[in-house]
Enzyme design. Sequence first.
Site, PDB file in Angstrom:
ATOM      1  CE  LYS A 108      38.858  34.329  29.692  1.00 48.01           C
ATOM      2  NZ  LYS A 108      37.839  35.373  29.958  1.00 48.01           N
ATOM      3  CE  LYS A 143      29.895  29.972  26.665  1.00 45.29           C
ATOM      4  NZ  LYS A 143      28.500  30.202  27.130  1.00 45.29           N
ATOM      5  CE  LYS A 161      27.009  34.421  32.873  1.00 48.40           C
ATOM      6  NZ  LYS A 161      27.807  33.364  32.237  1.00 48.40           N
ATOM      7  CG  ASP A 195      35.923  29.940  31.332  1.00 46.14           C
ATOM      8  OD1 ASP A 195      34.847  29.426  31.671  1.00 46.14           O
ATOM      9  OD2 ASP A 195      36.133  31.159  31.378  1.00 46.14           O
TER      10      ASP A 195
END
Length: 292
Positions: free
Chosen positions: A13, A18, A44, A130
């Site tokens: 998520k 992560k 991103k 997610d």
Amino acid sequence: MEKKITQIAIYGKGGIGKSTTTSNLSAALSKLGYKVMQFGCDPKSDSTNTLRGGKYIPTVLDTLREKSVVKASEVIFEGFNGIYCVEAGGPAPGVGCAGRGIITAVELFKQQKVFASLDLDFVIYDVLGDVVCGGFAIPIREGIAEHVFTVSSSDFMSIYASNNLFKGIKKYSNSGGALLGGVIANSINQGYAKAIVDDFVERTKTQVVEYIPRSITVTQSELQGKTTIEAAPESEQAKVYTRLAEKIVEHKSSKVPAPLEIKELQEWATSWSDQLLALERGVVVGGNAAGI
């Protein structure tokens, strides 16, 4: 005979740690002597920042927007300890599929046989876990990754995202898709957090690969634009990441998980909510507060 390259996908998520975990894993693997590429798959495009002193690199999609033909070497940048860094990138805001960068980048690298030419040992895909999108499922669906790991804390939305990932792995398991290596339990500082994750993996027939505590060392390192492995190599946190890397090296067999249906997951979450409330109130059950 071509060298066997281990390809791993790490999902989780957004905001769960992560990319922090993935970058420290890459750094630790490189310190163990392996040739590593980290393949950032988040729009991103910040997966590899801490491997390059906090600096962003041009993404595959951005480069393709500037020129019609791109050589893989133009979008591969060297980071800490010789780690190869790639950012797939995403579409312009509000336009197109967020997973398009993965699809495009993977195809480009396949055509140019990049992994074999770089003599890599590990390719690690850092994938947002997610978002329901075909592009993000590519490493699983097409079996590009051999093993999938998910980073999860004990928070419900993190576990919910992991359970959804398990559903995707199960769905594609019969058609050559990647299988689950296990859960990397992140931000585990309280006993109840470990108990929640342990219960979840038991119910979904998987395993915890490593428990990673929340540490100010990580924050300090990232403020310097570095991984903990680089900035604080003698720290306890660096030892945890190194232990994770060693376990990843030894990992050979992944499995099909048994995801919970939404009703089961909600009932499971409610049960834990009741236990934590009892724990907070100091209720003793079976010799322990809330049985934990």
